[in-house]
Design an enzyme around this catalytic site. Structure first.
Site, PDB file in Angstrom:
ATOM      1  N   GLY A  14      53.079 -59.933  34.881  1.00 62.93           N
ATOM      2  CA  GLY A  14      53.673 -58.816  35.599  1.00 62.93           C
ATOM      3  C   GLY A  14      53.452 -58.948  37.088  1.00 62.93           C
ATOM      4  O   GLY A  14      53.161 -60.033  37.609  1.00 62.93           O
ATOM      5  N   PHE A  15      53.536 -57.837  37.799  1.00 56.80           N
ATOM      6  CA  PHE A  15      53.407 -57.887  39.251  1.00 56.80           C
ATOM      7  C   PHE A  15      52.058 -58.441  39.687  1.00 56.80           C
ATOM      8  O   PHE A  15      51.978 -59.320  40.547  1.00 56.80           O
ATOM      9  CB  PHE A  15      53.611 -56.491  39.848  1.00 56.80           C
ATOM     10  CG  PHE A  15      55.034 -56.010  39.788  1.00 56.80           C
ATOM     11  CD1 PHE A  15      56.016 -56.646  40.529  1.00 56.80           C
ATOM     12  CD2 PHE A  15      55.385 -54.942  38.994  1.00 56.80           C
ATOM     13  CE1 PHE A  15      57.339 -56.218  40.477  1.00 56.80           C
ATOM     14  CE2 PHE A  15      56.697 -54.502  38.943  1.00 56.80           C
ATOM     15  CZ  PHE A  15      57.678 -55.131  39.675  1.00 56.80           C
ATOM     16  N   VAL A  80      46.463 -63.185  23.956  1.00 57.58           N
ATOM     17  CA  VAL A  80      45.005 -63.324  23.972  1.00 57.58           C
ATOM     18  C   VAL A  80      44.413 -62.499  22.838  1.00 57.58           C
ATOM     19  O   VAL A  80      44.675 -61.302  22.716  1.00 57.58           O
ATOM     20  CB  VAL A  80      44.429 -62.882  25.324  1.00 57.58           C
ATOM     21  CG1 VAL A  80      42.901 -62.844  25.270  1.00 57.58           C
ATOM     22  CG2 VAL A  80      44.895 -63.810  26.437  1.00 57.58           C
ATOM     23  N   GLU A 177      64.158 -39.992  36.278  1.00 58.94           N
ATOM     24  CA  GLU A 177      65.236 -40.975  36.321  1.00 58.94           C
ATOM     25  C   GLU A 177      65.984 -41.038  34.999  1.00 58.94           C
ATOM     26  O   GLU A 177      67.224 -41.089  34.975  1.00 58.94           O
ATOM     27  CB  GLU A 177      64.644 -42.340  36.687  1.00 58.94           C
ATOM     28  CG  GLU A 177      64.173 -42.406  38.133  1.00 58.94           C
ATOM     29  CD  GLU A 177      63.218 -43.546  38.411  1.00 58.94           C
ATOM     30  OE1 GLU A 177      62.879 -43.734  39.603  1.00 58.94           O
ATOM     31  OE2 GLU A 177      62.809 -44.250  37.472  1.00 58.94           O
ATOM     32  N   ASP A 311      47.600 -52.330  36.334  1.00 61.17           N
ATOM     33  CA  ASP A 311      47.370 -51.102  35.573  1.00 61.17           C
ATOM     34  C   ASP A 311      46.109 -51.151  34.726  1.00 61.17           C
ATOM     35  O   ASP A 311      45.654 -50.120  34.234  1.00 61.17           O
ATOM     36  CB  ASP A 311      48.570 -50.829  34.654  1.00 61.17           C
ATOM     37  CG  ASP A 311      49.800 -50.400  35.431  1.00 61.17           C
ATOM     38  OD1 ASP A 311      49.644 -49.993  36.598  1.00 61.17           O
ATOM     39  OD2 ASP A 311      50.908 -50.477  34.878  1.00 61.17           O
ATOM     40  N   ALA A 326      54.122 -50.563  41.237  1.00 60.72           N
ATOM     41  CA  ALA A 326      54.333 -51.976  41.529  1.00 60.72           C
ATOM     42  C   ALA A 326      53.688 -52.431  42.835  1.00 60.72           C
ATOM     43  O   ALA A 326      53.042 -53.489  42.866  1.00 60.72           O
ATOM     44  CB  ALA A 326      55.835 -52.281  41.524  1.00 60.72           C
TER      45      ALA A 326
END
Length: 434
Positions: A14-15, A80, A177, A311, A326
């Site tokens: 991810g980011f 993992v 949204e 996160d 992000a």
């Protein structure tokens, strides 16, 4: 690839994980990037895939393609399953095979993100899906589109009304949204496409347990967002938490006024997140959401060779938690790379300091709110600013170009090109389980 260089194992593409990987591109280390998916996902636009505005490849890119020119990194597709912090090894389940030789690391970065949190009601997950992955987005799209199809085929007025009743639980940016876009689909995109139902009569509700939507924004922008939602046709319910959800609807708790059951065949969850279970494998202290408490440089207490970012990390700054957004994840990824570089040089890493550039949230067509530390925008100008920022943050020229074309077409035509129902089990997935 040389095995004498320090080995950095990064879990999560991810980011945070990707930014850490790219920041180490010019360092004399070898990197193994592990992810259960083969792609990096631009999560801020995930709701656009769920609501048929964009296709999955528009907001995602293969990790191998992104990192193809970075010679010191190897990408591994796998999950993992175990950590041995004493032996410094990571166990993997790769492609369904077990018993592989564990990967040895010199430095370990855990950036596996977050998942949905149902506040002790995990049984709601099947009837109120959340939105974290492309699989989630495609499943939600099936539910939304099939709800209109079921309503069209239904003869019973009450049953038809239930199929045309939509609820989004959680008044944060994702919930706002989703609700705003869903209202636009019902009132504009599907206009004149059905013969037995009027999609514009669909009931779209946004439910927030707290006193207002977009609680992280200033109250003035929160109020403007609620008014803009109302203009789009969204019914906003605040101060009434959901106390039950099943395949037939949801129950609102109005405190002393009692509870009310609302028939609705489509309920979407945007109310909370919890850290991935990978943090539990460390055995270190975690917060209530499962995030790992870290040192100022994002290393794990007592384990200076292990870092947690994104996160999965619990970071406090100025008495407040660093938000799970992000920009914070990207900055944490860069910080981890800095800390590893400092360790290799025998130096101390500087503490992580999050630079908060502000908050953005889109509500619907030509409606958004922007808070840039005192500089506030709402309405059309905020919407254009939101569009520009999100296009620029996408990875790859193709993604930016395709998204701009799709948004331009949707702006002028109200159409959403990705309204294709996929998945052999999709029709059954929306049926009540009884």
């Amino acid at each position: 690839m040389s095995t004498t260089r320090p080995h950095v194992v990064i879990v999560g593409g991810g980011f945070a994980g990707l930014w850490a990987t790219r920041a180490l591109a010019n360092d004399d280390v070898r990197i193994t990037l592990i992810d259960r998916q083969n792609h990096h996902l631009f999560q801020p636009l995930l709701y656009q895939v769920a609501t048929a505005g964009l296709s999955a490849p528009d907001i995602a890119a293969p990790l191998r393609h992104i990192l193809r020119a970075q010679g010191n990194v190897e990408v591994r597709l796998g999950e993992v399953t175990g950590l041995d912090t004493q032996a410094r090894t990571v166990s993997l389940r790769d492609g369904g095979t077990l018993g592989e030789s564990p990967l040895h690391y010199d430095y370990l970065v855990l950036a596996s993100g977050a998942t949905h949190a149902y506040f002790g009601h995990d049984e709601w997950a099947g009837d109120a899906p959340g939105l974290k992955t492309l699989d989630d987005a495609l499943a939600i799209r099936r539910r939304l589109l099939l709800a209109f199809e079921r309503a069209e085929a239904c003869d019973d007025p009450d049953e038809r009304a239930a199929w045309l009743s939509f609820a989004v639980v959680g008044g944060g940016p994702t919930g706002v949204e989703l609700a705003g876009t869903l209202a636009e689909i019902a009132r504009h995109t599907l206009k004149r496409e059905f013969r037995r139902i009027d999609p514009s009569q669909a009931r779209v509700r946004l439910i927030e347990a707290g006193p207002r939507v977009l609680a992280s924004f200033p109250q003035s922008l929160s109020a403007k967002a609620q008014r803009q939602l109302g203009k789009l046709g969204v019914e906003v319910v605040t101060g009434a938490p959901v106390s039950a959800i099943d395949a037939h609807g949801y129950t609102l708790d109005h405190g002393g006024q009692g509870t009310v059951f609302v028939p609705a065949r489509t309920v979407l969850w945007a109310a909370g997140v919890a850290a991935s279970g990978l943090g539990a494998l460390l055995g270190n202290q975690r917060d209530r959401a499962g995030r790992v408490l870290v040192e100022p440089d994002l290393s794990v207490p007592g384990r200076p060779e292990i870092f947690v970012a994104g996160d999965l990390a619990s970071v406090q700054q100025d008495g407040k938690p660093v938000p799970g957004v992000a920009p914070a994840a990207k900055q944490m990824g860069a910080q981890v790379a800095h800390a590893i570089r400092a360790r290799l040089a025998g130096q101390a890493a500087t503490p992580f300091r999050y630079r908060d550039f502000g908050n953005l949230a889109t509500i619907g067509r030509m409606a958004a709110v922007v808070d840039l530390h005192g500089f506030k925008l709402s309405g059309l100008l905020a919407w254009w600013f939101w569009l520009l920022v999100h296009v620029m943050f996408l990875i790859g020229f193709r993604n930016r170009l395709i998204v701009m074309i799709n948004w331009g077409w949707a702006y002028w035509s109200y159409q959403r090109h990705a309204r294709i129902i996929l998945g052999g089990g999709s029709a059954r997935a929306t049926e009540p389980s009884d």
